[in-house]
Design a protein around this motif. Structure first.
Motif, PDB file in Angstrom:
ATOM      1  N   VAL A 298      34.003  35.031  50.804  1.00 55.29           N
ATOM      2  CA  VAL A 298      32.834  35.601  50.132  1.00 55.29           C
ATOM      3  C   VAL A 298      32.036  34.466  49.513  1.00 55.29           C
ATOM      4  CG1 VAL A 298      34.010  37.774  49.688  1.00 55.29           C
ATOM      5  CG2 VAL A 298      34.090  35.961  47.970  1.00 55.29           C
ATOM      6  N   ALA A 299      30.819  34.753  49.112  1.00 54.58           N
ATOM      7  CA  ALA A 299      29.966  33.729  48.508  1.00 54.58           C
ATOM      8  C   ALA A 299      30.635  33.144  47.270  1.00 54.58           C
ATOM      9  CB  ALA A 299      28.609  34.317  48.152  1.00 54.58           C
ATOM     10  N   ALA A 300      30.695  31.821  47.205  1.00 52.64           N
ATOM     11  CA  ALA A 300      31.262  31.089  46.069  1.00 52.64           C
ATOM     12  C   ALA A 300      32.746  31.344  45.866  1.00 52.64           C
ATOM     13  CB  ALA A 300      30.502  31.388  44.779  1.00 52.64           C
ATOM     14  N   GLY A 301      33.430  31.894  46.860  1.00 57.10           N
ATOM     15  CA  GLY A 301      34.873  32.031  46.810  1.00 57.10           C
ATOM     16  C   GLY A 301      35.361  32.829  45.614  1.00 57.10           C
ATOM     17  N   PRO A 302      36.362  32.328  44.891  1.00 56.59           N
ATOM     18  CA  PRO A 302      36.917  33.071  43.745  1.00 56.59           C
ATOM     19  C   PRO A 302      35.882  33.375  42.663  1.00 56.59           C
ATOM     20  CG  PRO A 302      38.386  31.279  44.376  1.00 56.59           C
ATOM     21  CD  PRO A 302      37.126  31.087  45.157  1.00 56.59           C
ATOM     22  N   LEU A 303      34.913  32.470  42.488  1.00 52.03           N
ATOM     23  CA  LEU A 303      33.873  32.727  41.499  1.00 52.03           C
ATOM     24  C   LEU A 303      33.043  33.945  41.898  1.00 52.03           C
ATOM     25  CD1 LEU A 303      32.284  32.001  38.975  1.00 52.03           C
ATOM     26  CD2 LEU A 303      30.966  30.352  40.355  1.00 52.03           C
ATOM     27  N   GLY A 304      32.695  34.033  43.173  1.00 55.60           N
ATOM     28  CA  GLY A 304      31.953  35.194  43.648  1.00 55.60           C
ATOM     29  C   GLY A 304      32.747  36.476  43.498  1.00 55.60           C
ATOM     30  N   THR A 305      34.045  36.396  43.757  1.00 59.92           N
ATOM     31  CA  THR A 305      34.896  37.575  43.575  1.00 59.92           C
ATOM     32  C   THR A 305      34.926  38.004  42.115  1.00 59.92           C
ATOM     33  OG1 THR A 305      36.270  36.997  45.479  1.00 59.92           O
ATOM     34  CG2 THR A 305      37.256  38.425  43.819  1.00 59.92           C
ATOM     35  N   ALA A 306      35.011  37.020  41.217  1.00 54.33           N
ATOM     36  CA  ALA A 306      35.012  37.340  39.783  1.00 54.33           C
ATOM     37  C   ALA A 306      33.711  38.013  39.379  1.00 54.33           C
ATOM     38  CB  ALA A 306      35.234  36.069  38.967  1.00 54.33           C
ATOM     39  N   LEU A 307      32.599  37.524  39.894  1.00 55.16           N
ATOM     40  CA  LEU A 307      31.311  38.148  39.584  1.00 55.16           C
ATOM     41  C   LEU A 307      31.248  39.576  40.135  1.00 55.16           C
ATOM     42  CD1 LEU A 307      28.860  35.168  40.237  1.00 55.16           C
ATOM     43  CD2 LEU A 307      29.485  36.164  38.025  1.00 55.16           C
ATOM     44  N   ALA A 308      31.815  39.779  41.341  1.00 51.44           N
ATOM     45  CA  ALA A 308      31.833  41.128  41.906  1.00 51.44           C
ATOM     46  C   ALA A 308      32.652  42.069  41.030  1.00 51.44           C
ATOM     47  CB  ALA A 308      32.392  41.091  43.325  1.00 51.44           C
ATOM     48  N   ALA A 309      33.766  41.570  40.509  1.00 50.93           N
ATOM     49  CA  ALA A 309      34.583  42.392  39.602  1.00 50.93           C
ATOM     50  C   ALA A 309      33.796  42.750  38.343  1.00 50.93           C
ATOM     51  CB  ALA A 309      35.862  41.645  39.244  1.00 50.93           C
ATOM     52  N   VAL A 310      33.033  41.784  37.823  1.00 54.09           N
ATOM     53  CA  VAL A 310      32.182  42.067  36.664  1.00 54.09           C
ATOM     54  C   VAL A 310      31.144  43.122  37.029  1.00 54.09           C
ATOM     55  CG1 VAL A 310      30.465  41.088  35.096  1.00 54.09           C
ATOM     56  CG2 VAL A 310      32.543  39.805  35.628  1.00 54.09           C
ATOM     57  N   GLY A 311      30.606  43.039  38.255  1.00 54.49           N
ATOM     58  CA  GLY A 311      29.630  44.028  38.695  1.00 54.49           C
ATOM     59  C   GLY A 311      30.206  45.428  38.746  1.00 54.49           C
ATOM     60  N   VAL A 312      31.453  45.554  39.176  1.00 53.42           N
ATOM     61  CA  VAL A 312      32.114  46.860  39.191  1.00 53.42           C
ATOM     62  C   VAL A 312      32.260  47.386  37.765  1.00 53.42           C
ATOM     63  CG1 VAL A 312      34.253  48.077  39.745  1.00 53.42           C
ATOM     64  CG2 VAL A 312      33.312  46.398  41.358  1.00 53.42           C
ATOM     65  N   VAL A 313      32.674  46.508  36.856  1.00 55.75           N
ATOM     66  CA  VAL A 313      32.807  46.900  35.453  1.00 55.75           C
ATOM     67  C   VAL A 313      31.448  47.317  34.890  1.00 55.75           C
ATOM     68  CG1 VAL A 313      33.370  46.071  33.138  1.00 55.75           C
ATOM     69  CG2 VAL A 313      34.845  45.479  35.076  1.00 55.75           C
ATOM     70  N   ALA A 314      30.411  46.551  35.264  1.00 58.77           N
ATOM     71  CA  ALA A 314      29.069  46.877  34.780  1.00 58.77           C
ATOM     72  C   ALA A 314      28.634  48.257  35.255  1.00 58.77           C
ATOM     73  CB  ALA A 314      28.077  45.810  35.254  1.00 58.77           C
ATOM     74  N   ALA A 315      28.935  48.572  36.531  1.00 61.43           N
ATOM     75  CA  ALA A 315      28.565  49.890  37.046  1.00 61.43           C
ATOM     76  C   ALA A 315      29.326  50.990  36.320  1.00 61.43           C
ATOM     77  CB  ALA A 315      28.851  49.945  38.548  1.00 61.43           C
ATOM     78  N   ALA A 316      30.615  50.757  36.066  1.00 62.87           N
ATOM     79  CA  ALA A 316      31.397  51.759  35.339  1.00 62.87           C
ATOM     80  C   ALA A 316      30.911  51.902  33.904  1.00 62.87           C
ATOM     81  CB  ALA A 316      32.878  51.359  35.362  1.00 62.87           C
ATOM     82  N   TRP A 317      30.572  50.786  33.276  1.00 62.39           N
ATOM     83  CA  TRP A 317      30.071  50.810  31.895  1.00 62.39           C
ATOM     84  C   TRP A 317      28.765  51.586  31.808  1.00 62.39           C
ATOM     85  CZ3 TRP A 317      31.839  49.958  27.198  1.00 62.39           C
ATOM     86  CH2 TRP A 317      30.931  49.757  26.136  1.00 62.39           C
ATOM     87  N   ARG A 318      27.930  51.407  32.815  1.00 58.24           N
ATOM     88  CA  ARG A 318      26.651  52.109  32.830  1.00 58.24           C
ATOM     89  C   ARG A 318      26.848  53.616  32.932  1.00 58.24           C
ATOM     90  NH1 ARG A 318      23.233  51.117  38.094  1.00 58.24           N
ATOM     91  NH2 ARG A 318      24.981  52.371  38.850  1.00 58.24           N
ATOM     92  N   GLU A 319      27.920  54.046  33.585  1.00 58.46           N
ATOM     93  CA  GLU A 319      28.154  55.469  33.796  1.00 58.46           C
ATOM     94  C   GLU A 319      29.049  56.085  32.724  1.00 58.46           C
ATOM     95  OE1 GLU A 319      26.524  57.077  36.211  1.00 58.46           O
ATOM     96  OE2 GLU A 319      25.591  55.119  36.585  1.00 58.46           O
ATOM     97  N   ARG A 320      29.304  55.333  31.653  1.00 54.94           N
ATOM     98  CA  ARG A 320      30.226  55.854  30.638  1.00 54.94           C
ATOM     99  C   ARG A 320      29.729  57.168  30.031  1.00 54.94           C
ATOM    100  NH1 ARG A 320      27.172  51.902  28.573  1.00 54.94           N
ATOM    101  NH2 ARG A 320      26.334  52.081  26.444  1.00 54.94           N
ATOM    102  N   ILE A 389      29.202  44.048  52.392  1.00 61.85           N
ATOM    103  CA  ILE A 389      28.025  44.760  51.879  1.00 61.85           C
ATOM    104  C   ILE A 389      28.225  45.152  50.415  1.00 61.85           C
ATOM    105  CG2 ILE A 389      26.465  46.680  52.245  1.00 61.85           C
ATOM    106  CD1 ILE A 389      26.563  44.454  54.473  1.00 61.85           C
ATOM    107  N   PRO A 390      29.258  45.913  50.063  1.00 61.76           N
ATOM    108  CA  PRO A 390      29.439  46.229  48.642  1.00 61.76           C
ATOM    109  C   PRO A 390      29.761  44.999  47.802  1.00 61.76           C
ATOM    110  CG  PRO A 390      31.313  46.998  49.926  1.00 61.76           C
ATOM    111  CD  PRO A 390      30.256  46.596  50.899  1.00 61.76           C
ATOM    112  N   VAL A 391      30.494  44.035  48.366  1.00 63.25           N
ATOM    113  CA  VAL A 391      30.829  42.831  47.594  1.00 63.25           C
ATOM    114  C   VAL A 391      29.560  42.077  47.214  1.00 63.25           C
ATOM    115  CG1 VAL A 391      31.934  40.559  47.706  1.00 63.25           C
ATOM    116  CG2 VAL A 391      33.165  42.584  48.488  1.00 63.25           C
ATOM    117  N   ALA A 392      28.608  41.962  48.137  1.00 65.47           N
ATOM    118  CA  ALA A 392      27.353  41.271  47.829  1.00 65.47           C
ATOM    119  C   ALA A 392      26.585  41.998  46.729  1.00 65.47           C
ATOM    120  CB  ALA A 392      26.499  41.154  49.090  1.00 65.47           C
ATOM    121  N   VAL A 393      26.530  43.315  46.807  1.00 64.81           N
ATOM    122  CA  VAL A 393      25.800  44.089  45.795  1.00 64.81           C
ATOM    123  C   VAL A 393      26.449  43.930  44.430  1.00 64.81           C
ATOM    124  CG1 VAL A 393      25.183  46.418  45.053  1.00 64.81           C
ATOM    125  CG2 VAL A 393      24.874  45.748  47.449  1.00 64.81           C
ATOM    126  N   PHE A 394      27.765  44.044  44.360  1.00 63.27           N
ATOM    127  CA  PHE A 394      28.438  43.954  43.066  1.00 63.27           C
ATOM    128  C   PHE A 394      28.473  42.520  42.539  1.00 63.27           C
ATOM    129  CE2 PHE A 394      30.238  48.079  44.436  1.00 63.27           C
ATOM    130  CZ  PHE A 394      29.842  48.821  43.338  1.00 63.27           C
TER     131      PHE A 394
END
Length: 720
Positions: A298-320, A389-394
């Motif tokens: 994925v883009a930027a390797g582990p850093l990109g994965t970490a950002l994607a994980a933050v994106g998932v959290v952000a989406a969940a936080w938005r829907e709280r 596709i979802p990884v890039a968005v998140f």
């Protein structure tokens, strides 16, 4: 801005296609798709070799079928990706299809990122996608993964718009998209569509429970049917294509090629590789490929994965608030299928694609096979391409969430202007970190593919400044009787009627049948070295061949005496036996040995050396010390005649020259393909391509050289 980024993605992919993969990758499936694309442009889905022996021209991954007494061949893949690639050829350059596919996918990711979050996330999703090594390497090859994902993304975008606008037309577009994706890669399309199918079923269930047969439910149902009907229609098209090529609508071409190469557990097999694919092995493979995907591809390797994980959290936080409202049964926050697809729903469906792909692909043994044969090491876990596709968005959402969060915190601590300045400074400071992570992710696969491209360039060097006109080129067979495997850059026209036909080098009978069927100027493509999938280079050569026809063929071969050689022996061999000759001092001159050998319709012999003995199937052991005219019988109509010269040195070391001439004999004459294949072997009398003679530039023992010539005795001549 989005259009600029999309065009930039296309430019990147085109550059990689022509610069990194000018001879294609080492995944020889590219040649299959390009063969099928050329066939579609010719208006056919079958190759028909006619009188040419099909074993010599059968492309890699093509199924042989005998229908009505005629041999025909078809590719194991669906025609959808080849049809997309054919667009590039219609535009004047095969490679133009690749940036079109990549740009379309990037545009779709922008639309999905915007729908799930906002326009800024959509914009940032494009570089997050393009920066993934899996995306830009696989997209620059003629494989079906990127085209299938383009169709899946088109379906997703149309699905979201249909849900938001209540549009039957967008629903129909979504159905066409997923239907084509199913035709292209059925299992891939099903895994991608599962989250959307789940969303549709939930919408229908909630709508029926809430409204019954009232208008809101009918609108949801109409939209669902608008998607389903074209999708089902393309399933029918897929089955129809199966019936056309395999004769059975339920037998896919890939299953006709290898019935055990498919989804499920148990014995899995393709060609000469077989494995018992168990749930335990599937779990181990899935664990490995998941780690591989998220740390290296994925883009930027582990850093990109970490950002994607933050994106998932952000989406969940938005829907709280929505989650709290559902828990409290707040009417205004209830799921409303008729109100359009919310950002949270889009994000949820996109997120669900990841487990759908990874868990679904665990049921398919192809990932294990890709890890085993090293292709995933070069191009990434391509079976999981859709998960990008979802990884890039998140990833984009995570990056913007951090930036916006930092800005919000800073605005509470200082002025808005200073907060913006500090955020900008933070971005500038973090840019090298992100760049370093991206370089670390792309460096290894780029270097590995560049190495192979350099070696492929060396392999095809004899073809660069050469043009053919009505030619047939015999190619090596390191992987067996497959055309375009491994030399997929060399492909015949679908009708075998172009400037050149490529045929796999085989036995004398087949090679002569190829020559008779094609009636073309013959060439031989060969190389010295061991074929390692372009990991190491080989020394190639293209030799112009002649077919000598006459009462007999008289040849002269002059070979160099290797350094430190102390003795020599010479044999003439045919399928019916051999004749052995001594080498008198008179035959040696200037560090060389000259052998005059004659091939006639009944015998083959050396004419300037003393016969020492031999054997034949017909006569048993020949007597020692016969006349110089003694030779070995040539009983077969089509055979191979070998001249074998072996030098032995101190300590038993040896160097053997072996010349292999393809011969066709008839009652009153002979035809010989000239020059013969020449090999130089150390410590053995038989060697493969690692000993092929490609001229003095080869890495040979000191003193080794070969010169050969031949003349024809005309039929009916009295010359003996």
């Amino acid at each position: 801005m989005a259009a600029v980024l999309v065009l930039a993605v296309g430019g990147l992919i085109y550059f990689l296609a022509v610069d990194l993969f000018p001879y294609h990758s080492v995944n020889d499936d590219e040649g299959v798709y390009l063969y099928q694309a050329a066939m579609l442009l010719d208006g056919t889905v079958f190759l028909r070799p006619g009188e040419i022996p099909w074993e010599a021209v059968r492309p890699w991954f093509f199924v042989v079928d005998e229908a009505g007494g005629e041999i025909r061949m078809y590719g194991k893949y669906s025609p959808v990706a080849p049809a997309i690639f054919a667009v590039g050829r219609l535009l004047g350059d095969w490679n133009l299809a690749l940036p079109l596919v990549a740009s379309g996918t990037a545009a779709g990711v922008y639309a999905l990122g915007t729908a799930a979050f906002d326009r800024r996330v959509g914009l940032l999703s494009i570089p997050a996608l393009a920066g993934a090594p899996l995306f830009f390497l696989t997209s620059a090859t003629f494989l079906s993964y990127a085209p299938a994902t383009l169709l899946n993304v088109a379906f997703a975008v149309a699905y979201v718009r249909a849900a938001r606008r209540g549009s039957v037309r967008w629903g129909a577009a979504a159905g066409v998209g997923i239907g084509l994706a199913f035709f292209c890669r059925p299992y891939t399309a099903v895994l991608f569509a599962l989250p959307f199918i789940g969303h549709t079923l939930i919408s229908l269930a909630v709508g029926w429970r809430r409204w019954g047969w009232e208008a809101p439910f009918r609108g949801v149902l109409t939209r669902a049917l608008a998607i389903a009907l074209p999708g089902v229609a393309f399933v029918g098209v897929t089955l129809g294509y199966n019936a056309l090529v395999t004769g059975d609508p339920l037998v896919f071409p890939y299953a006709a090629f290898a019935p055990n190469d498919g989804i499920g557990f148990g014995t899995r097999e393709i060609l000469n590789y077989e494995r018992d694919y168990t749930p335990e092995l599937a779990a181990d493979v899935t664990r490995r490929v998941t780690e591989y995907f998220f740390t290296e591809w994925v883009a930027a390797g582990p850093l990109g994965t970490a950002l994607a994980a933050v994106g998932v959290v952000a989406a969940a936080w938005r829907e709280r608030a929505v989650l709290q409202g559902l828990r409290a049964r707040t009417p205004s926050l209830r799921f409303d299928p008729s109100a359009g697809m919310s950002e949270g729903e889009v994000a949820g469906v996109l997120f669900a694609i990841v487990p759908s792909v990874f868990l679904g692909e665990a049921y398919f043994w192809g990932t294990h096979n890709g890890l085993r044969n090293g292709l995933i090491d070069l191009l990434g876990p391509f079976y999981h391409f859709d998960a990008l596709i979802p990884v890039a968005v998140f990833t984009a959402a995570g990056a913007l969430f951090l930036v916006r969060g930092a800005g919000s915190v800073l605005r509470e601590l200082t002025t808005r202007r200073r907060a913006r300045l500090l955020v900008l400074v933070g971005l500038v400071v973090s840019a090298p970190v992100v760049a370093s992570a991206e370089i670390a992710a792309v460096e290894r696969p780029l270097d590995a593919n560049e190495l192979r491209t350099e070696n492929l360039a060396s392999t095809y060097e004899p073809f660069e400044d050469r043009s053919f006109d009505d030619a047939v080129v015999f190619t090596p067979d390191p992987y067996g009787d497959w055309q375009a495997h491994p030399f997929q850059y060399l492909r015949s026209d679908p009708g075998f009627d172009g400037d050149v036909v490529y045929a796999t080098d085989g036995g004398p009978e087949r090679d002569l049948a190829v020559l008779a069927a094609t009636n073309r100027t013959p060439y031989r493509f060969t190389y010295r070295g061991t074929w390692t999938g372009a990991v190491t280079p080989v020394n190639p050569d293209v030799q112009r061949l002649r077919v000598l026809d006459g009462e007999s063929v008289k040849a002269e071969t002059q070979v160099g005496v290797p350094a430190q050689a102390t003795s020599a022996s010479i044999r003439v061999e045919t399928p019916d036996g051999y004749a052995r000759y001594s080498v008198p001092d008179a035959a040696r001159s200037n560090g060389t040995v000259s052998i005059d050998w004659v091939i006639g319709p009944e015998t083959a012999r050396a004419s300037n050396l003393r016969f020492e003995g031999g054997s034949s199937e017909a006569d048993g052991d020949a007597e020692e010390g016969g006349s110089v005219a003694s030779g070995v019988p040539l009983a077969a109509d089509r055979a191979e005649v070998d001249l074998v010269v072996t030098f032995v040195g101190v300590g038993g070391s040896s160097v053997t020259y072996r010349q292999e001439a393809t011969v066709a004999a008839d009652g009153d004459g002979i035809r010989v393909v000239w020059p013969p294949e020449t090999r130089v072997c150390r410590l053995t009398a038989e060697c493969g391509y690692e000993g092929t003679w490609v001229g003095p530039e080869g890495n040979y023992v000191a003193g080794v050289s070969v010169e050969t010539d031949a003349r024809v005795t005309p039929r009916g001549s009295s010359e003996g």
